[in-house]
Design a protein around this motif. Structure first.
Motif, PDB file in Angstrom:
ATOM      1  N   LYS A   1     -11.435   6.738   0.713  1.00  0.00           N
ATOM      2  CA  LYS A   1     -10.945   6.954   2.074  1.00  0.00           C
ATOM      3  C   LYS A   1     -11.230   5.696   2.893  1.00  0.00           C
ATOM      4  O   LYS A   1     -12.079   5.691   3.789  1.00  0.00           O
ATOM      5  CB  LYS A   1     -11.613   8.168   2.707  1.00  0.00           C
ATOM      6  N   HIS A  38       7.554   9.701  -5.906  1.00  0.00           N
ATOM      7  CA  HIS A  38       6.620  10.110  -4.845  1.00  0.00           C
ATOM      8  C   HIS A  38       7.319  10.223  -3.497  1.00  0.00           C
ATOM      9  O   HIS A  38       6.950  11.074  -2.681  1.00  0.00           O
ATOM     10  CB  HIS A  38       5.478   9.104  -4.760  1.00  0.00           C
ATOM     11  N   VAL A  61      -3.955   1.956  -5.314  1.00  0.00           N
ATOM     12  CA  VAL A  61      -3.154   2.305  -4.142  1.00  0.00           C
ATOM     13  C   VAL A  61      -2.376   1.095  -3.640  1.00  0.00           C
ATOM     14  O   VAL A  61      -1.589   1.203  -2.699  1.00  0.00           O
ATOM     15  CB  VAL A  61      -4.040   2.862  -2.997  1.00  0.00           C
ATOM     16  N   THR A  70       7.772   4.304   2.927  1.00  0.00           N
ATOM     17  CA  THR A  70       6.430   3.879   2.536  1.00  0.00           C
ATOM     18  C   THR A  70       5.604   3.558   3.786  1.00  0.00           C
ATOM     19  O   THR A  70       6.159   3.321   4.864  1.00  0.00           O
ATOM     20  CB  THR A  70       6.490   2.635   1.641  1.00  0.00           C
ATOM     21  N   TYR A  88       0.864  -1.182   0.000  1.00  0.00           N
ATOM     22  CA  TYR A  88       0.000   0.000   0.000  1.00  0.00           C
ATOM     23  C   TYR A  88       0.900   1.231   0.000  1.00  0.00           C
ATOM     24  O   TYR A  88       1.761   1.384   0.860  1.00  0.00           O
ATOM     25  CB  TYR A  88      -0.884  -0.025   1.240  1.00  0.00           C
ATOM     26  N   THR A  89       0.706   2.091  -1.001  1.00  0.00           N
ATOM     27  CA  THR A  89       1.572   3.267  -1.133  1.00  0.00           C
ATOM     28  C   THR A  89       0.975   4.532  -0.544  1.00  0.00           C
ATOM     29  O   THR A  89       1.673   5.522  -0.361  1.00  0.00           O
ATOM     30  CB  THR A  89       1.879   3.521  -2.619  1.00  0.00           C
ATOM     31  N   GLY A  90      -0.345   4.527  -0.284  1.00  0.00           N
ATOM     32  CA  GLY A  90      -0.998   5.721   0.239  1.00  0.00           C
ATOM     33  C   GLY A  90      -1.392   6.716  -0.830  1.00  0.00           C
ATOM     34  O   GLY A  90      -1.928   7.784  -0.525  1.00  0.00           O
ATOM     35  N   TYR A  91      -1.136   6.403  -2.095  1.00  0.00           N
ATOM     36  CA  TYR A  91      -1.552   7.257  -3.207  1.00  0.00           C
ATOM     37  C   TYR A  91      -1.797   6.361  -4.418  1.00  0.00           C
ATOM     38  O   TYR A  91      -1.301   5.225  -4.483  1.00  0.00           O
ATOM     39  CB  TYR A  91      -0.502   8.320  -3.517  1.00  0.00           C
ATOM     40  N   SER A  92      -2.555   6.847  -5.388  1.00  0.00           N
ATOM     41  CA  SER A  92      -2.837   6.081  -6.601  1.00  0.00           C
ATOM     42  C   SER A  92      -1.635   6.127  -7.535  1.00  0.00           C
ATOM     43  O   SER A  92      -1.137   7.197  -7.861  1.00  0.00           O
ATOM     44  CB  SER A  92      -4.074   6.649  -7.309  1.00  0.00           C
ATOM     45  N   VAL A  93      -1.178   4.957  -7.973  1.00  0.00           N
ATOM     46  CA  VAL A  93       0.029   4.839  -8.790  1.00  0.00           C
ATOM     47  C   VAL A  93      -0.369   4.688 -10.263  1.00  0.00           C
ATOM     48  O   VAL A  93      -0.867   3.632 -10.667  1.00  0.00           O
ATOM     49  CB  VAL A  93       0.869   3.628  -8.332  1.00  0.00           C
ATOM     50  N   ASP A 144       7.780   5.507 -10.461  1.00  0.00           N
ATOM     51  CA  ASP A 144       6.732   6.395  -9.945  1.00  0.00           C
ATOM     52  C   ASP A 144       6.782   6.470  -8.424  1.00  0.00           C
ATOM     53  O   ASP A 144       6.636   7.553  -7.834  1.00  0.00           O
ATOM     54  CB  ASP A 144       5.366   5.897 -10.406  1.00  0.00           C
ATOM     55  N   ASN A 182      -3.569   3.174 -11.520  1.00  0.00           N
ATOM     56  CA  ASN A 182      -4.127   4.088 -10.508  1.00  0.00           C
ATOM     57  C   ASN A 182      -4.644   3.358  -9.264  1.00  0.00           C
ATOM     58  O   ASN A 182      -5.617   3.787  -8.641  1.00  0.00           O
ATOM     59  CB  ASN A 182      -5.227   4.969 -11.103  1.00  0.00           C
TER      60      ASN A 182
END
Length: 616
Positions: free
Chosen positions: A390, A124, A108, A456, A96-101, A120, A106
């Motif tokens: 969320k 980040h 997470v 991360t 889990y990266t905490g943002y859409s990759v 990418d 896209n």
């Protein structure tokens, strides 16, 4: 006092090693050869003659350890930096990266065995998501010749931050993506050399070896011979001669996809536990990797480089046969178009948790679409909660273990999740983020060196799945594990805390290693990374403190200190389960053998009634 003496001893070892390096003439070279997914006891003169000879003539690391979770990118990060996962942040192959990759669709929860995805994530996280310096970057900065060749994803980790066309020295990076817009650019003079040798710029695809089959169709029956023959030819015919011509010390990383790829996809055992990963296709994968090593060693001999080159062979992890069976899972009782009746579907953990926690389940690999009844997430990953943008809980699906993240840090939800997991027969061991406190039945992440300086997001809960031996003389050779994967029962997987998965093959030879030495001490892939750096005289600036040790006992005149065995136990949960961790120590360095609920993890004996009554 004990810690002071241990640190003093470690300092003296490093001093003696540094002195030895300073006296090296001529300068040493290093080849790090990674036979992906090779079990320690799968190597014999019959199955893998080149690796058996290297092990028996050089150093046989008889007590090897893959880091848990026992996945490729996780252990690749350890070998690339010398750090444990709590520092590198590479907690699995899917995180889990905490943002859409974007390059991962896209999501997470990207699968990170991908050069575009790694780039990418680097961008980040301030240009270096590992948060530590990598082996080839350090070597390149010192003026050494450097190259990484092989499997997409882990190969790039060894110099992942160098993705530009800036002037100056670059590592030669060749993987599945080379020659495409997504690949790392090669120097023009090296491309010309490949052309002169008749070697194409773009590697061949895996072909039949990439076919995993489905619930009714067996997977591959061939090893990854053609693709790896190309990689071995590039290393032996182009890279090593170029490095000799330069006349500088070099570091070459060769990451062999086999036997991992063949063991994963093998079609010898569709929906059956035997022969599992011990069939002819898996054996062909082992021999394929062995042939690649033999070709590299022959090239060293012909180029006159053998006497000045150290070779470390270290698999990233062991391997197990997949089980898809559970008596307690609600998902195993449902019906799916692509899953045999009564078997666990892909994404069973996310499905079962959504039901137990009464939270809506969405698919982060399908534009956060709702997952309906009798359906499963496309890649197994799940986001749970009323708003998928969320989420209250995120499941990163990996195989023999899964990662759970609670982005809001909700301790009550963590407690409910732990209790739900304790009710499933496929779970064997839980590890929870220290920051949320103690939970009966679970151990803290810090017990496994999973809590450090990672950039991360750190998992909230790491879930280990049940494992056992299917019946053979050497249990680690017939390890079976429940696995959350698209692959089928009878195919191969890893990632668990079974000794079958932590017992990877490790050996070494060369001028800085003893000859004919069987090393009894525990060693790990973090030790491999730290030792490789020290062998080449590299001095990384570290941010985290979770580092391996130099394996000085394997070097000429190196003393062999004593190792000790320890057991760490959690408190009992209400249903009588507790997580037990079997480990060893060398000084303050910890090595993790196996962990889980006794009786549910290969390598852990069941607890006696007296032990349970005494709370021991």
């Amino acid at each position: 006092m004990r810690r002071t003496l241990a640190l003093l001893s470690a300092g003296l070892c490093l001093l003696s090693v540094s002195t030895a390096f300073a006296q090296n003439t001529p300068p040493r070279n290093l080849i790090l050869f990674i036979p992906d997914g090779l079990r320690a006891k799968s190597v014999s003169p019959e199955t893998a003659p080149a690796m058996a000879a290297l092990r028996d003539q050089g150093v046989n690391f008889k007590n090897p350890h893959s880091l848990f979770p026992t996945f490729t990118m996780a252990n690749g990060s350890a070998m690339a930096t010398g750090h444990y996962l709590g520092d590198t942040g590479t907690f699995s192959n899917t995180i889990y990266t905490g943002y859409s990759v974007p390059p991962a669709g896209n999501t997470v929860v990207p699968f990170i065995e991908n050069d575009d995805v790694l780039g990418d994530i680097d961008n980040h996280f301030d240009g270096n998501y590992l948060n530590e310096e990598s082996l080839l970057k350090l070597a390149r900065d010192k003026g050494l010749s450097t190259a990484a060749i092989g499997k997409l994803g882990p190969t790039l980790l060894f110099d992942h931050t160098d993705r530009t066309d800036r002037p100056g020295p670059h590592s030669i990076v060749i993987d599945d993506a080379t020659g495409s817009p997504k690949g790392v650019p090669l120097p023009d003079d090296f491309k010309a050399e490949l052309d002169k040798l008749g070697l194409p710029l773009k590697p061949p695809a895996r072909g039949e070896n990439a076919k995993a089959g489905d619930a009714k169709t067996p997977g591959t029956l061939v090893a990854n011979v053609v693709q790896q023959a190309y990689f071995a030819d590039v290393a032996a015919k182009a890279v090593l001669p170029l490095f000799k011509q330069r006349g500088k010390p070099f570091v070459l990383v060769f990451w062999s996809r086999d036997p991992d790829g063949s063991q994963h996809n093998q079609g010898d055992s569709l929906n059956q536990l035997t022969p599992g990963i011990n069939g002819p296709t898996s054996l062909a994968g082992i021999r394929n990797a062995d042939n690649n090593l033999a070709q590299l060693r022959k090239a060293l001999d012909e180029l006159g480089l053998s006497a000045s080159t150290n070779i470390i062979v270290s698999a990233d992890h062991g391997f197990s046969t997949i089980s898809k069976q559970s008596k307690t899972s609600p998902s195993a009782k449902a019906s799916y178009d692509d899953t045999p009746a009564g078997f666990l579907p892909m994404g069973f953990l996310a499905i079962d948790l959504a039901k137990a926690l009464k939270l809506p389940l969405f698919d982060p690999n399908n534009s956060n679409a709702a997952v309906g009844d009798n359906a499963h997430p496309k890649a197994g990953n799940g986001v749970l909660g009323k708003d998928p943008a969320k989420p209250d809980l995120v499941v990163a699906t990996n195989g023999g273990s899964d990662l759970i993240y609670l982005p809001t840090g909700d301790k009550k939800l963590a407690g409910r999740t732990v209790r739900a997991l304790l009710e499933q027969d496929y779970v064997s061991g839980l590890f929870v983020d220290d920051s949320l406190g103690s939970f009966p039945g679970a151990l803290p992440l810090s017990a496994l060196n999973l809590k450090g300086k990672a950039a991360t997001p750190t998992p909230t809960i790491v879930v280990n799945f049940r494992s056992y031996a299917s019946g053979c003389a050497e249990p680690t050779q017939c390890s079976v594990q429940v696995a959350d994967t698209v692959l089928r029962q009878g195919q191969g997987m890893h990632g668990s805390f079974s000794r079958g998965d932590t017992m990877n093959f490790m050996a070494a030879t060369g001028p800085d290693f003893k000859a004919g030495f069987a090393d009894p001490l525990p060693v790990s892939n973090a030790d491999v990374g730290f030792t490789a750096a020290k062998l080449m005289g590299l001095d990384p600036t570290t941010k985290g403190k979770l580092i391996g040790r130099v394996m000085t006992e394997a070097m000429p005149n190196g003393a062999v200190p004593k190792a000790t065995q320890e057991t760490v136990r959690s408190k009992y949960a209400a249903n009588g389960l507790r997580t037990v961790l079997a480990m060893q120590r060398v000084g303050e360095q910890r090595y993790f053998d196996a962990a889980g609920f006794p009786g549910r993890t290969l390598g852990l004996d069941g607890e006696t009634s007296k032990q349970k009554a005494a709370g021991k």
